[in-house]
Write a protein that holds these residues in place. Structure first.
Motif, short mmCIF file in Angstrom:
data_model
loop_
_atom_site.label_atom_id
_atom_site.label_comp_id
_atom_site.label_asym_id
_atom_site.label_seq_id
_atom_site.Cartn_x
_atom_site.Cartn_y
_atom_site.Cartn_z
N GLN A 163 0.83 -1.20 0.00
CA GLN A 163 0.00 0.00 0.00
C GLN A 163 0.87 1.25 0.00
O GLN A 163 0.53 2.25 -0.64
N ALA A 211 0.73 4.16 -2.79
CA ALA A 211 0.49 5.52 -2.34
C ALA A 211 1.57 6.47 -2.85
O ALA A 211 1.30 7.58 -3.31
N SER A 233 -1.95 9.36 0.21
CA SER A 233 -1.49 8.77 1.47
C SER A 233 -1.83 7.29 1.56
O SER A 233 -2.70 6.80 0.84
N VAL A 289 -5.17 4.91 0.27
CA VAL A 289 -5.13 3.63 -0.45
C VAL A 289 -5.98 2.60 0.29
O VAL A 289 -6.73 1.84 -0.33
#
Length: 308
Positions: free
Chosen positions: A80, A84, A90, A94
């Protein structure tokens, strides 16, 4: 992927207005407008998408965009944090995309990283574009009609290739809108591109006593003037509990219809309607007793919804 225009193209391909989609999805028209501009929330797309058959392809398998994004990220072995960083958003954003609670703008940013060539599915549109009206009634629906109401005397919007075993079939060349109907039971699954005229024709056939009974399978367009003024309170209306898969001209099963369906029944006695409802799981909105033929009138009972 320019997701707003993709949603708009899909909605228009199934012949629904923004207001109609809003009513089906239980959202405001402005919410649909915002989606088609690429704004709004993924939660709104989750409500609207099933009614227009919207799917993203070129991403990953999944029941909805949120699940597809999560599957695509894992397939690409990305974290993630990695998504991002590349998307310029950010990590919590996500996570929100993968839970379906993020903004559409965030979804667009993530799609640009995970699947820059993603696009809306074309198959549903090919089957449901307005001009394609070869759409045969599913065999199981035909069986339910036969079991509950008996033999079908007339199919006024028929095709010899369909599954409907009617004694008399009026094809497009015969023009069931203009030709007089006859017989005990007419089963009508009309061209949806000309829905208002066909529902009106059913109402006319009932008013003129051309047939004893009519069973019509239609999109649940309960907001139309024809439905409100000529169908509701006159015909028993059954709201189908799930989307049906029709068949194409090759008798190949199509994708489920991207809209709700209703069955309108004129002239059947209550026991037959209840039998059909039991087979289909449909919710019944009863006609008012005053609108029924004398031989089929009944006292009101719990669960009926007579016209005010």
């Amino acid at each position: 992927m320019d997701i707003g225009p993709a949603i708009r193209r899909t909605r228009k391909s199934v012949g629904l207005t923004q207001g109609e989609v809003a009513a089906l999805a239980g959202v405001s028209r402005q919410a649909v407008v915002l989606l088609e501009q690429g704004g709004g929330r993924m939660s709104t797309l989750a409500k609207v998408g099933p009614h227009i058959g919207f799917r993203i392809i070129g991403l990953a398998n999944g029941d909805n965009p949120a699940a597809q994004v999560q599957a695509a990220r894992r397939q690409r072995k990305m974290t993630q944090q990695g998504v991002a960083s590349r998307a310029g958003i950010s990590v919590p954003t996500v996570r929100a995309v993968e839970s379906g609670t993020a903004s559409m703008a965030a979804l667009t940013s993530v799609l640009a990283v995970l699947a820059p060539k993603a696009r809306e599915a074309m198959l549903v549109r090919a089957h449901w574009q307005e001009r394609r009206d070869v759409r045969f009634t599913p065999p199981e629906v035909v069986e339910w009609v036969l079991a509950s109401f008996g033999p079908i005397a007339l199919d006024p919007a028929g095709d010899p290739r369909s599954f409907v075993p009617a004694e008399r079939v009026l094809t497009e060349a015969d023009d069931g809108l203009a030709t007089r109907w006859s017989g005990r039971l007419a089963f009508v699954n009309p061209p949806f591109s000309d829905l208002t005229r066909w529902i009106g024709r059913c109402c006319d056939a009932w008013d003129r006593q051309e047939v004893e009974m009519i069973v019509g399978l239609f999109p649940a367009r309960t907001e139309t003037t024809t439905f409100r003024e000529r169908v509701f309170g006159v015909a028993d209306v059954l709201l189908m509990p799930r989307r049906l898969s029709f068949y194409d001209e090759h008798r190949t099963k199509m994708f489920p219809a991207p809209f709700a369906l209703m069955v309108c029944i004129w002239g059947a006695d209550r026991d037959r309607v209840l039998d059909f409802a039991g087979r289909t799981g449909a919710l019944v909105l009863w006609a008012s007793d005053a609108a029924k033929a004398p031989s089929t009138g009944h006292d009101g009972e719990t669960g009926s919804f007579p016209k005010a």
